[in-house]
Design a protein around this motif. Sequence first.
Motif, PDB file in Angstrom:
ATOM      1  N   PRO A   1     -33.405  26.520  36.978  1.00 11.16           N
ATOM      2  CA  PRO A   1     -32.438  27.280  37.786  1.00 11.16           C
ATOM      3  C   PRO A   1     -30.998  27.095  37.315  1.00 11.16           C
ATOM      4  N   GLU A   2     -30.662  25.927  36.830  1.00  6.21           N
ATOM      5  CA  GLU A   2     -29.302  25.712  36.332  1.00  6.21           C
ATOM      6  C   GLU A   2     -28.999  26.636  35.150  1.00  6.21           C
ATOM      7  N   SER A   3     -29.976  26.858  34.277  1.00  7.35           N
ATOM      8  CA  SER A   3     -29.781  27.778  33.160  1.00  7.35           C
ATOM      9  C   SER A   3     -29.549  29.199  33.652  1.00  7.35           C
ATOM     10  N   VAL A   4     -30.260  29.599  34.705  1.00  6.99           N
ATOM     11  CA  VAL A   4     -30.062  30.926  35.293  1.00  6.99           C
ATOM     12  C   VAL A   4     -28.642  31.036  35.852  1.00  6.99           C
ATOM     13  N   PHE A   5     -28.188  30.005  36.523  1.00 10.01           N
ATOM     14  CA  PHE A   5     -26.825  29.955  37.065  1.00 10.01           C
ATOM     15  C   PHE A   5     -25.793  30.198  35.962  1.00 10.01           C
ATOM     16  N   HIS A   6     -25.940  29.536  34.821  1.00 11.81           N
ATOM     17  CA  HIS A   6     -24.957  29.653  33.740  1.00 11.81           C
ATOM     18  C   HIS A   6     -25.023  31.022  33.060  1.00 11.81           C
ATOM     19  N   ILE A   7     -26.229  31.546  32.847  1.00 15.24           N
ATOM     20  CA  ILE A   7     -26.327  32.834  32.148  1.00 15.24           C
ATOM     21  C   ILE A   7     -25.792  33.968  33.029  1.00 15.24           C
ATOM     22  N   LEU A   8     -25.991  33.884  34.337  1.00 12.84           N
ATOM     23  CA  LEU A   8     -25.424  34.894  35.231  1.00 12.84           C
ATOM     24  C   LEU A   8     -23.899  34.810  35.244  1.00 12.84           C
ATOM     25  N   ASN A   9     -23.362  33.618  35.191  1.00 14.10           N
ATOM     26  CA  ASN A   9     -21.904  33.483  35.156  1.00 14.10           C
ATOM     27  C   ASN A   9     -21.314  34.041  33.862  1.00 14.10           C
ATOM     28  N   ARG A  10     -22.028  33.914  32.753  1.00 18.65           N
ATOM     29  CA  ARG A  10     -21.534  34.529  31.515  1.00 18.65           C
ATOM     30  C   ARG A  10     -21.480  36.052  31.658  1.00 18.65           C
ATOM     31  N   LEU A  11     -22.469  36.593  32.341  1.00 25.43           N
ATOM     32  CA  LEU A  11     -22.495  38.041  32.561  1.00 25.43           C
ATOM     33  C   LEU A  11     -21.302  38.481  33.406  1.00 25.43           C
ATOM     34  N   PHE A  12     -21.043  37.790  34.504  1.00 27.67           N
ATOM     35  CA  PHE A  12     -19.941  38.174  35.383  1.00 27.67           C
ATOM     36  C   PHE A  12     -18.589  37.967  34.721  1.00 27.67           C
ATOM     37  N   LEU A  13     -18.477  36.964  33.875  1.00 27.07           N
ATOM     38  CA  LEU A  13     -17.221  36.716  33.175  1.00 27.07           C
ATOM     39  C   LEU A  13     -16.862  37.864  32.238  1.00 27.07           C
ATOM     40  N   ALA A  14     -17.864  38.576  31.738  1.00 30.12           N
ATOM     41  CA  ALA A  14     -17.646  39.631  30.750  1.00 30.12           C
ATOM     42  C   ALA A  14     -17.343  40.999  31.360  1.00 30.12           C
ATOM     43  N   VAL A  15     -17.417  41.129  32.677  1.00 34.90           N
ATOM     44  CA  VAL A  15     -17.211  42.434  33.307  1.00 34.90           C
ATOM     45  C   VAL A  15     -15.747  42.853  33.175  1.00 34.90           C
ATOM     46  N   ASP A  16     -15.527  44.114  32.823  1.00 34.10           N
ATOM     47  CA  ASP A  16     -14.192  44.691  32.743  1.00 34.10           C
ATOM     48  C   ASP A  16     -13.528  44.597  34.121  1.00 34.10           C
ATOM     49  N   TYR A  17     -12.361  43.964  34.208  1.00 36.12           N
ATOM     50  CA  TYR A  17     -11.741  43.741  35.513  1.00 36.12           C
ATOM     51  C   TYR A  17     -11.342  45.042  36.208  1.00 36.12           C
ATOM     52  N   HIS A  18     -11.112  46.115  35.433  1.00 42.20           N
ATOM     53  CA  HIS A  18     -10.791  47.408  36.038  1.00 42.20           C
ATOM     54  C   HIS A  18     -11.968  47.949  36.843  1.00 42.20           C
ATOM     55  N   ARG A  19     -13.193  47.563  36.450  1.00 37.55           N
ATOM     56  CA  ARG A  19     -14.388  48.098  37.111  1.00 37.55           C
ATOM     57  C   ARG A  19     -15.129  47.010  37.897  1.00 37.55           C
ATOM     58  N   TYR A  20     -14.452  45.912  38.193  1.00 37.04           N
ATOM     59  CA  TYR A  20     -15.188  44.773  38.748  1.00 37.04           C
ATOM     60  C   TYR A  20     -15.954  45.186  40.001  1.00 37.04           C
ATOM     61  N   PRO A  21     -17.277  45.026  39.994  1.00 38.12           N
ATOM     62  CA  PRO A  21     -18.102  45.653  41.031  1.00 38.12           C
ATOM     63  C   PRO A  21     -18.355  44.817  42.269  1.00 38.12           C
ATOM     64  N   VAL A  22     -18.118  43.507  42.203  1.00 38.66           N
ATOM     65  CA  VAL A  22     -18.585  42.640  43.288  1.00 38.66           C
ATOM     66  C   VAL A  22     -17.509  42.514  44.362  1.00 38.66           C
ATOM     67  N   LYS A  23     -17.808  43.071  45.518  1.00 44.92           N
ATOM     68  CA  LYS A  23     -16.902  42.971  46.658  1.00 44.92           C
ATOM     69  C   LYS A  23     -17.590  42.373  47.875  1.00 44.92           C
ATOM     70  N   ASP A  24     -18.940  42.291  47.808  1.00 45.56           N
ATOM     71  CA  ASP A  24     -19.706  41.737  48.915  1.00 45.56           C
ATOM     72  C   ASP A  24     -21.098  41.377  48.393  1.00 45.56           C
ATOM     73  N   GLU A  25     -21.953  40.932  49.309  1.00 45.26           N
ATOM     74  CA  GLU A  25     -23.288  40.484  48.899  1.00 45.26           C
ATOM     75  C   GLU A  25     -24.140  41.623  48.351  1.00 45.26           C
ATOM     76  N   ALA A  26     -24.005  42.818  48.938  1.00 40.38           N
ATOM     77  CA  ALA A  26     -24.814  43.961  48.492  1.00 40.38           C
ATOM     78  C   ALA A  26     -24.487  44.344  47.050  1.00 40.38           C
ATOM     79  N   SER A  27     -23.215  44.380  46.696  1.00 40.25           N
ATOM     80  CA  SER A  27     -22.841  44.752  45.331  1.00 40.25           C
ATOM     81  C   SER A  27     -23.204  43.647  44.340  1.00 40.25           C
ATOM     82  N   LEU A  28     -23.119  42.385  44.768  1.00 38.24           N
ATOM     83  CA  LEU A  28     -23.552  41.273  43.924  1.00 38.24           C
ATOM     84  C   LEU A  28     -25.033  41.403  43.582  1.00 38.24           C
TER      85      LEU A  28
END
Length: 221
Positions: free
Chosen positions: A99-126
């Motif tokens: 699970p720790e590896s999953v935690f880190h790989i998901l964080n790499r994905l979120f770090l790469a999102v274009d801030y102009h289009r950042y999609p996460v505003k609540d649990e549903a969008s996450l």
Amino acid sequence: MKSHTLRNPEEYGREKTISLASLEGSSDIEGLSDLGLLTQAGYLTIKAIKYIDTVYLDYPNQEVKRAMAQLYLEQLLNGRVAGQVGAEPIVRVLKEESPESVFHILNRLFLAVDYHRYPVKDEASLRAYIQMYFAGARLKPKIENYNAHGRSDLEVQASDRLWIFEFKVVRDEHAADEKLKEAIDQMRARHYGEQENYLELRKIVLVFSIKERQFVRWAQA
């Protein structure tokens, strides 16, 4: 597609509707809505017409559904794919790693999102963003899978492992530990995934900080 703004990630797995008049009424590609364009191009297909003028749409098959997930991700990653941001081997990680590896790989994905289009505003969008990531990797994530005690946030099978995800979102990281404990208690009390017959059941709780734009806590429940 680049000239049409894609909707929020939640739209990927949500039931889609469009009026029959708007679908039939425009032959100008610039005048079509995103749903109209995707329907005309064959990425969405008509499943039913109800109430005279309401058209219900869905993906015609798994290949198109996967392609659409990849398209949404590329839009959010500013034209890149998951592998280019260090988040490609999610299938192998889910099959073989912790699970720790999953935690880190998901964080790499979120770090790469274009801030102009950042999609996460609540649990549903996450949840929707992670659903798209998994779907684009040829997995078949299930959202809100029910049992007798409640419904899980997201479930996905990788080989003989069934992963159960519980997500919590915090605005202030000081609340992260409290939310983590709340999610662990919820997952255990509601027996998520225990109705299924898999050789290995993995339950993971992840707490996402809106301010930090990444997961800040994780635990195996």
